[in-house]
Design a protein around this motif. Structure first.
Motif, PDB file in Angstrom:
ATOM      1  N   TRP A  66       0.967  -1.191  -0.058  1.00 48.91           N
ATOM      2  CA  TRP A  66      -0.041   0.055   0.071  1.00 48.91           C
ATOM      3  C   TRP A  66       0.971   1.271   0.063  1.00 48.91           C
ATOM      4  O   TRP A  66       0.224   2.231  -0.619  1.00 48.91           O
ATOM      5  N   GLU A 109       0.485   4.441  -2.544  1.00 50.85           N
ATOM      6  CA  GLU A 109       0.283   5.797  -1.802  1.00 50.85           C
ATOM      7  C   GLU A 109       1.347   6.865  -2.362  1.00 50.85           C
ATOM      8  O   GLU A 109       1.101   8.081  -2.718  1.00 50.85           O
ATOM      9  N   ALA A 110       2.586   6.036  -2.534  1.00 46.06           N
ATOM     10  CA  ALA A 110       3.618   6.982  -3.167  1.00 46.06           C
ATOM     11  C   ALA A 110       3.343   7.554  -4.538  1.00 46.06           C
ATOM     12  O   ALA A 110       3.557   8.647  -5.124  1.00 46.06           O
ATOM     13  N   ASP A 135       0.227   7.592  -6.110  1.00 45.03           N
ATOM     14  CA  ASP A 135      -1.023   8.198  -6.043  1.00 45.03           C
ATOM     15  C   ASP A 135      -0.780   9.602  -5.670  1.00 45.03           C
ATOM     16  O   ASP A 135      -1.664  10.757  -6.047  1.00 45.03           O
ATOM     17  N   THR A 136       0.338  10.002  -4.648  1.00 48.05           N
ATOM     18  CA  THR A 136       0.421  11.283  -4.129  1.00 48.05           C
ATOM     19  C   THR A 136       1.512  12.212  -5.164  1.00 48.05           C
ATOM     20  O   THR A 136       1.816  13.192  -4.780  1.00 48.05           O
ATOM     21  N   GLY A 137       2.147  11.318  -6.024  1.00 48.87           N
ATOM     22  CA  GLY A 137       3.116  11.963  -6.839  1.00 48.87           C
ATOM     23  C   GLY A 137       4.431  11.823  -6.508  1.00 48.87           C
ATOM     24  O   GLY A 137       5.601  12.571  -7.104  1.00 48.87           O
ATOM     25  N   LEU A 138       4.654  11.044  -5.144  1.00 53.42           N
ATOM     26  CA  LEU A 138       6.183  11.193  -4.878  1.00 53.42           C
ATOM     27  C   LEU A 138       6.846  10.488  -5.770  1.00 53.42           C
ATOM     28  O   LEU A 138       8.087  10.634  -6.008  1.00 53.42           O
ATOM     29  N   ARG A 146      -1.259   3.937 -12.299  1.00 52.24           N
ATOM     30  CA  ARG A 146      -1.989   3.631 -11.225  1.00 52.24           C
ATOM     31  C   ARG A 146      -1.731   2.212 -10.846  1.00 52.24           C
ATOM     32  O   ARG A 146      -1.930   1.287 -11.722  1.00 52.24           O
TER      33      ARG A 146
END
Length: 351
Positions: free
Chosen positions: A56, A60-61, A63-66, A71
């Motif tokens: 996960w 998250e990394a 999805d948040t652009g990190l 996708r």
């Protein structure tokens, strides 16, 4: 055209030594995953279903652009039975190392019996898995013969019940016809690989399950057989590729929907173009595009949002010079797209 989707990726598999990955530093594995994710996106793959290893945190990394990447739809760790495909212990190892269930990069965890399978599935779902993967039979990488079947119908059905309870599904690793049929009879929604499917089994699963072939992973191993120490089984790998091509033809005739997957790991990560090249022998250009877009969107349960160019879709798009629905060479030649748009944001612009 719609953004491409890889329905069988391994973004954490930076090395073909899958048993060794969980022993690596989690931060090192994450760092190694960054170019894998970025290259997927730059090739036009705006979505990918990870078939084991990603967690996960990586979702998250992205999805948040990190981290730039497609996708991610993760499976957590695939569920394996003792001694089956996915149980990477050496013969002299008795106890199950803790990292098999918990370490980042571990492709699988071991569970036996209905209760253990239920617990393992619930745990992977708790940790953020979008779907559940089970090893329903032998394979190429683990040394377990392709013809072997894993898990009882009751065990597979337990996994399916737990997945369905939260609105998701089970993807089943299976090559042999018997393993495929057992998994689908128990409720598995997708069959991963499926090389040895027969006409009879294809007719029985048509309309009930998707098949996601992964020929490029085999062809890549064939190409690098000497350096990977696979020279003694080179012919076996070639036979598996040929069987996979026949399997796609069988599925087409029976009306089984065929998705697009790669299963690429380690040094063969760049070979998505091989999947298009191999399949072009048995699929039309339009069928190739549909496999990697429309059908894969259905597999991800994202119909109308991914895999289409429509109002209210998620605006995952690829700009290509030509029409791949008429000319498959555009995809086969691994020409990087002129533009990639993910969620309406331009992430590649080369024209």
């Amino acid at each position: 055209m719609p953004g491409l989707i890889d329905a069988h990726a391994h973004v954490m598999a930076s090395d073909l030594n899958l048993a060794g990955l969980p022993k690596e530093s989690a931060t090192l594995l994450t760092a190694r995953s960054i170019p894998i994710l970025r290259n997927l996106l730059m090739k036009g793959f705006t979505a990918a279903r990870d078939a084991g290893g990603a967690d996960w945190g990586l979702v998250e990394a992205v999805d948040t652009g990190l981290i730039p990447g497609p996708r991610l739809f993760i499976s957590g760790k695939g569920i394996a039975q003792t001694g089956g495909q996915g149980d990477f212990r050496a013969r002299n190892e008795v106890d199950l190392p803790d990292y098999c269930a918990h370490a980042l990069g571990s492709m699988s965890r071991v569970a036996d019996g209905v209760d253990q399978v239920r617990h393992a599935v619930r745990e992977e779902l708790r940790r953020g898995a979008h779907q559940i993967k089970i090893f329903a039979g032998g394979g190429i990488a683990g040394g377990v013969p392709l013809q072997y079947s894993h898990f009882t119908v009751e065990e597979i059905r337990a996994a399916v019940e737990e997945a369905r309870a939260v609105g998701t599904y089970v993807m089943a690793h299976a090559y042999a016809a018997e393993s495929i049929l057992r998994a689908v009879e128990a409720g598995a929604r997708t069959i991963e690989h499926g090389n040895l499917i027969t006409e009879e089994v294809a007719r029985q699963i048509a309309g009930r399950a998707y098949v996601v072939p992964t020929l490029s992973a085999l062809e890549g191993r064939f190409m690098h057989a000497d350096e990977l120490g696979l020279a003694p089984v080179r012919q076996r790998i070639r036979d598996a590729v040929d069987s996979g091509l026949r399997g796609i033809e069988i599925c087409r005739r029976a009306g089984v929907k065929v998705g697009f997957g790669s299963d690429l790991e380690g040094i063969i990560h760049p070979y998505h173009w091989l999947e298009f090249q191999l399949r072009s022998q048995v699929q039309s250009p339009l069928e190739l595009v549909q496999s990697a877009t429309l059908i894969n969107a259905e597999i991800l349960q994202m119909e109308g949002q991914l895999g289409v160019v429509e109002v209210d879709a998620l605006a995952d798009l690829v700009i290509i010079d030509g029409n791949p629905c008429e000319d498959a060479s555009i995809l086969i030649n691994d020409a990087r797209p002129l533009g990639v748009i993910k969620g309406g944001e331009v992430v590649r612009y080369d024209y």
